[in-house]
Design a protein around this motif. Structure first.
Motif, PDB file in Angstrom:
ATOM      1  N   THR A  26      -3.140   6.873  31.620  1.00  0.00           N
ATOM      2  CA  THR A  26      -2.945   5.960  32.640  1.00  0.00           C
ATOM      3  C   THR A  26      -1.466   6.136  33.074  1.00  0.00           C
ATOM      4  O   THR A  26      -0.508   6.653  32.064  1.00  0.00           O
ATOM      5  N   SER A  27      -1.177   5.958  34.361  1.00  0.00           N
ATOM      6  CA  SER A  27       0.324   6.172  34.631  1.00  0.00           C
ATOM      7  C   SER A  27       0.555   5.104  35.930  1.00  0.00           C
ATOM      8  O   SER A  27      -0.236   4.618  36.335  1.00  0.00           O
ATOM      9  N   PRO A  28       1.752   4.667  35.753  1.00  0.00           N
ATOM     10  CA  PRO A  28       2.055   3.498  36.989  1.00  0.00           C
ATOM     11  C   PRO A  28       1.646   3.930  38.145  1.00  0.00           C
ATOM     12  O   PRO A  28       1.922   5.128  38.625  1.00  0.00           O
ATOM     13  N   ASN A  29       1.129   3.010  38.905  1.00  0.00           N
ATOM     14  CA  ASN A  29       0.777   3.032  40.398  1.00  0.00           C
ATOM     15  C   ASN A  29      -0.157   4.362  40.601  1.00  0.00           C
ATOM     16  O   ASN A  29      -0.184   4.941  41.563  1.00  0.00           O
ATOM     17  N   CYS A  30      -1.157   4.961  39.735  1.00  0.00           N
ATOM     18  CA  CYS A  30      -1.678   5.847  39.770  1.00  0.00           C
ATOM     19  C   CYS A  30      -2.859   5.688  40.918  1.00  0.00           C
ATOM     20  O   CYS A  30      -3.241   4.676  41.462  1.00  0.00           O
ATOM     21  N   ASP A  31      -3.238   6.728  41.429  1.00  0.00           N
ATOM     22  CA  ASP A  31      -4.116   7.030  42.626  1.00  0.00           C
ATOM     23  C   ASP A  31      -5.306   5.972  42.368  1.00  0.00           C
ATOM     24  O   ASP A  31      -5.707   5.113  43.311  1.00  0.00           O
ATOM     25  N   ILE A  32      -6.027   6.143  41.128  1.00  0.00           N
ATOM     26  CA  ILE A  32      -7.242   5.037  41.013  1.00  0.00           C
ATOM     27  C   ILE A  32      -6.979   3.711  41.071  1.00  0.00           C
ATOM     28  O   ILE A  32      -7.712   2.995  41.867  1.00  0.00           O
ATOM     29  N   GLY A  33      -5.988   3.389  40.418  1.00  0.00           N
ATOM     30  CA  GLY A  33      -5.688   1.978  40.306  1.00  0.00           C
ATOM     31  C   GLY A  33      -4.906   1.298  41.695  1.00  0.00           C
ATOM     32  O   GLY A  33      -5.599   0.112  41.984  1.00  0.00           O
ATOM     33  N   LYS A  58     -12.247 -10.560  43.250  1.00  0.00           N
ATOM     34  CA  LYS A  58     -12.342  -9.097  43.192  1.00  0.00           C
ATOM     35  C   LYS A  58     -10.808  -8.693  43.239  1.00  0.00           C
ATOM     36  O   LYS A  58     -10.536  -7.758  42.278  1.00  0.00           O
ATOM     37  N   LEU A  59     -10.265  -9.105  44.182  1.00  0.00           N
ATOM     38  CA  LEU A  59      -8.678  -8.882  44.134  1.00  0.00           C
ATOM     39  C   LEU A  59      -7.957  -8.976  42.800  1.00  0.00           C
ATOM     40  O   LEU A  59      -7.017  -8.228  42.561  1.00  0.00           O
ATOM     41  N   GLY A  60      -8.120 -10.147  42.371  1.00  0.00           N
ATOM     42  CA  GLY A  60      -7.447 -10.590  41.041  1.00  0.00           C
ATOM     43  C   GLY A  60      -7.914  -9.535  39.886  1.00  0.00           C
ATOM     44  O   GLY A  60      -7.001  -9.131  39.180  1.00  0.00           O
ATOM     45  N   ILE A  61      -9.123  -9.184  39.801  1.00  0.00           N
ATOM     46  CA  ILE A  61      -9.378  -8.263  38.652  1.00  0.00           C
ATOM     47  C   ILE A  61      -8.900  -6.834  38.882  1.00  0.00           C
ATOM     48  O   ILE A  61      -8.232  -6.129  38.203  1.00  0.00           O
ATOM     49  N   ALA A  62      -8.686  -6.383  40.181  1.00  0.00           N
ATOM     50  CA  ALA A  62      -8.131  -5.187  40.544  1.00  0.00           C
ATOM     51  C   ALA A  62      -6.714  -5.309  40.369  1.00  0.00           C
ATOM     52  O   ALA A  62      -6.277  -4.132  39.879  1.00  0.00           O
ATOM     53  N   LEU A  63      -5.993  -6.245  40.499  1.00  0.00           N
ATOM     54  CA  LEU A  63      -4.777  -6.284  40.300  1.00  0.00           C
ATOM     55  C   LEU A  63      -4.220  -6.458  38.966  1.00  0.00           C
ATOM     56  O   LEU A  63      -3.287  -5.897  38.451  1.00  0.00           O
ATOM     57  N   ALA A  67      -1.891  -3.675  37.489  1.00  0.00           N
ATOM     58  CA  ALA A  67      -0.741  -4.078  36.694  1.00  0.00           C
ATOM     59  C   ALA A  67      -0.903  -3.291  35.279  1.00  0.00           C
ATOM     60  O   ALA A  67       0.267  -2.885  34.533  1.00  0.00           O
ATOM     61  N   ASP A  68      -2.092  -3.203  34.453  1.00  0.00           N
ATOM     62  CA  ASP A  68      -2.050  -2.371  33.267  1.00  0.00           C
ATOM     63  C   ASP A  68      -1.870  -0.867  33.442  1.00  0.00           C
ATOM     64  O   ASP A  68      -1.666  -0.297  32.487  1.00  0.00           O
ATOM     65  N   ARG A 152       6.840  -5.731  41.818  1.00  0.00           N
ATOM     66  CA  ARG A 152       7.212  -5.309  43.417  1.00  0.00           C
ATOM     67  C   ARG A 152       6.008  -4.630  43.940  1.00  0.00           C
ATOM     68  O   ARG A 152       5.751  -5.001  45.087  1.00  0.00           O
ATOM     69  N   ASN A 153       5.244  -4.141  43.529  1.00  0.00           N
ATOM     70  CA  ASN A 153       4.040  -3.350  44.001  1.00  0.00           C
ATOM     71  C   ASN A 153       3.103  -4.335  44.045  1.00  0.00           C
ATOM     72  O   ASN A 153       2.452  -4.211  45.287  1.00  0.00           O
ATOM     73  N   ILE A 154       2.875  -5.178  43.255  1.00  0.00           N
ATOM     74  CA  ILE A 154       1.709  -6.191  43.339  1.00  0.00           C
ATOM     75  C   ILE A 154       2.034  -7.278  44.499  1.00  0.00           C
ATOM     76  O   ILE A 154       0.995  -7.563  45.191  1.00  0.00           O
ATOM     77  N   TYR A 155       3.335  -7.482  44.601  1.00  0.00           N
ATOM     78  CA  TYR A 155       3.816  -8.418  45.652  1.00  0.00           C
ATOM     79  C   TYR A 155       3.562  -7.865  47.077  1.00  0.00           C
ATOM     80  O   TYR A 155       2.914  -8.478  47.991  1.00  0.00           O
TER      81      TYR A 155
END
Length: 167
Positions: A26-33, A58-63, A67-68, A152-155
């Motif tokens: 995995t990598s930060p901010n990857c396409d699938i995430g 669902k949004l909480g799980i996705a976030l 984040a991971d 920042r991205n999650i915000y």
């Protein structure tokens, strides 16, 4: 293994290629995430009534998964020593590097995910480094900076979900 990849180690690439060559790390901010969160935000904005609660969950799980992609970067959710081998672990404490002997039971701890790095990828305050035990690549992480970037991205996604401007 059935939950490692979809919830904690989303692969960095969206294109299906030969699985023998596919990079599951995995990598930060990857396409699938990012796509998981974008879909959840879209569905939440469309939701009404009781369905809104389900879409918030669902949004909480996705976030969490998103984040991971920062915390678990360069690890994969499959058993793969090349991706997940950790050697020479050191933690930055009180202005100096301290060796951490974490490989106490090397035959028991699998080279899956960040198991060999224990909990350090998930500690927001840690600065740590290690060698990939197979490739010998030196990897250094300042989790404070990594987690701030994730926040920042999650915000930004939370502002989009709420309909409020990003301040």
């Amino acid at each position: 293994l059935n939950t490692y990849i979809p919830f904690h180690f989303v692969p960095r690439h969206t294109k299906q290629v030969d699985l023998a060559l596919y990079d599951f790390r995995t990598s930060p901010n990857c396409d699938i995430g990012r796509q998981l969160v974008e879909t959840a935000v879209f569905e939440l904005k469309q939701a009404r009534g009781d369905n809104r609660t389900r879409k918030l969950i669902k949004l909480g799980i996705a976030l969490h998964t998103y984040a991971d992609t920062w915390a678990h970067q360069d690890f994969s959710g499959i058993f793969n020593p090349k991706d997940n081998a950790v050697a020479g672990m050191e933690i930055f404490v009180n202005g100096q590097w301290e060796k951490k002997d974490l490989d106490v039971l090397p035959s028991i701890v699998p080279e899956t995910g960040h198991a060999k790095a224990h909990y350090f990828p998930d500690c927001s305050h840690s600065t740590w480094r290690y060698y990939n035990g197979v490739t010998r690549e030196r990897i250094e992480r300042d989790n404070r900076l990594i987690f701030l970037d994730a926040a920042r991205n999650i915000y930004d996604f939370l502002c989009a979900a709420s309909g409020l401007p990003n301040r």
